[in-house]
Design an enzyme around this catalytic site. Structure first.
Site, short mmCIF file in Angstrom:
data_model
loop_
_atom_site.label_atom_id
_atom_site.label_comp_id
_atom_site.label_asym_id
_atom_site.label_seq_id
_atom_site.Cartn_x
_atom_site.Cartn_y
_atom_site.Cartn_z
N HIS A 1 35.91 -9.84 29.23
CA HIS A 1 36.10 -9.57 30.73
C HIS A 1 36.55 -10.83 31.33
CE1 HIS A 1 32.12 -11.31 31.73
NE2 HIS A 1 31.68 -10.69 30.71
N CYS B 1 28.94 -10.94 25.73
CA CYS B 1 30.25 -10.62 26.13
C CYS B 1 31.20 -11.79 25.84
CB CYS B 1 30.23 -10.15 27.68
SG CYS B 1 29.59 -8.55 27.63
#
Length: 247
Positions: A207, A223
Site C-alpha cells: 500500500h 505490510c
C-alpha cells in the site's frame, strides 16, 4: 560716472583672463557632466553615501515605504497585529533516499515476467519484466519482530482504501499509550495511502503511505509500504491474480 568706469574695467579684466560672458538664459541650460575621481576612498566621495554614478534609495526609504502603504490601508487595530504577528516557521521534513526511486534494472531471477518479488533485506520491490529486466521500487518493510516471507496472490485492489486496524494492532498500540481508531475512511491522511493490493488471505497489503521518508526502512507491522506515486504506478501495471513472492 566713476562707478560705471570701474565696472567696465572689471569686465575687461575678466574677458582678458579668458572667461566667457554669462547671460540671463544660461541658468536654464543643461549642466556639464560631473567628473568623479576614481579614488573611491577620497573623503568627499564617501560623503556621497553611495558609489558615483549609482543612485540608491536610503535604507530608511526602502524599509518604511512598504510599511507606510500597509498602515494607510489598515485600521489601527489591524496595524498593531500586522507588526506583532510572528513570522511563519519553515518545517523541514526528512527526505527519501534517491536510491529508492523507481528505475529499470537488470534482473536474472527465475520468476516469470509479471511476478512481484519483494526483497525485505534490501527493501526493494521488483516487478519482473521480459528480456532480463525488472522495474524496481523502494519499499518500507516489517520492523523487527514483524518480518515474514512467503508466496501469495493479489486477491483485491482498492483505490484510496479504508483502514480497519486488526484487533491485535489496536491492543498492542493501546499498551504503548497510542489509541487507534477502529475505522478510518480513505483519504490523504489514511496510513494506507492512495492504493492497496491485498495479499491472499493475510492481513498484509502492498500500500501507499503519507510518510514517504520512511521508504527504505524496517518500519511497518508487516505490510509493504510504497510512495503514493509508486503504488499508483504499480497498481496500473498488475492485476488481481498476480503472484507476489516475499523473501
Amino acid at each position: 560716472m566713476k562707478t560705471a568706469f570701474c565696472s567696465l574695467l572689471g569686465a575687461a579684466a575678466v574677458l582678458a583672463a579668458g572667461a566667457t560672458t554669462s547671460f540671463a538664459n544660461d541658468r536654464y541650460a543643461d549642466r556639464p557632466p560631473v567628473m568623479v575621481s576614481p579614488d573611491l576612498s577620497a573623503p568627499w566621495v564617501l560623503q556621497l553615501g553611495h558609489a558615483p554614478g549609482i543612485v540608491r534609495p536610503s535604507r530608511q526609504a526602502t524599509t518604511q515605504q512598504p510599511l507606510r502603504r500597509l498602515f494607510q490601508a489598515q485600521p489601527d487595530r489591524q496595524r498593531t497585529a500586522a507588526v506583532q504577528r510572528p513570522a511563519k516557521r519553515m518545517v523541514m521534513r526528512p527526505q527519501m533516499n534517491p536510491l529508492y526511486l523507481p528505475q529499470e534494472v537488470a534482473y536474472d531471477g527465475p520468476q516469470k515476467p509479471g511476478t512481484i518479488v519483494i526483497d525485505t533485506h534490501q527493501n526493494f520491490l521488483f516487478l519482473v519484466e521480459k528480456n532480463g529486466k525488472a522495474r524496481r521500487y523502494g519499499v518500507g518493510t516489517g520492523k523487527p519482530g514483524f518480518e515474514w516471507s512467503g508466496t501469495h496472490k493479489i486477491t483485491d485492489k482498492k483505490v484510496w482504501p479504508d483502514w480497519r486496524p486488526p484487533a491485535a494492532m489496536i491492543a498492542r498500540e493501546a499498551a504503548k499509550g497510542r489509541y487507534l481508531p477502529t475505522y478510518l475512511a480513505g483519504g490523504i491522511e489514511n496510513p494506507l495511502g492512495a492504493r492497496a493490493l491485498y495479499l491472499g488471505t493475510t492481513e498484509y497489503r502492498i500500500h501507499g503511505t503519507n510518510q514517504p521518508w520512511t521508504i527504505g526502512g524496517a518500519v511497518s507491522s508487516g505490510c509493504i509500504r510504497m510512495r503514493n506515486e509508486d503504488v499508483v504506478d504499480l497498481y496500473e501495471r498488475v492485476n488481481v491474480g498476480t503472484t507476489v513472492e516475499v523473501i
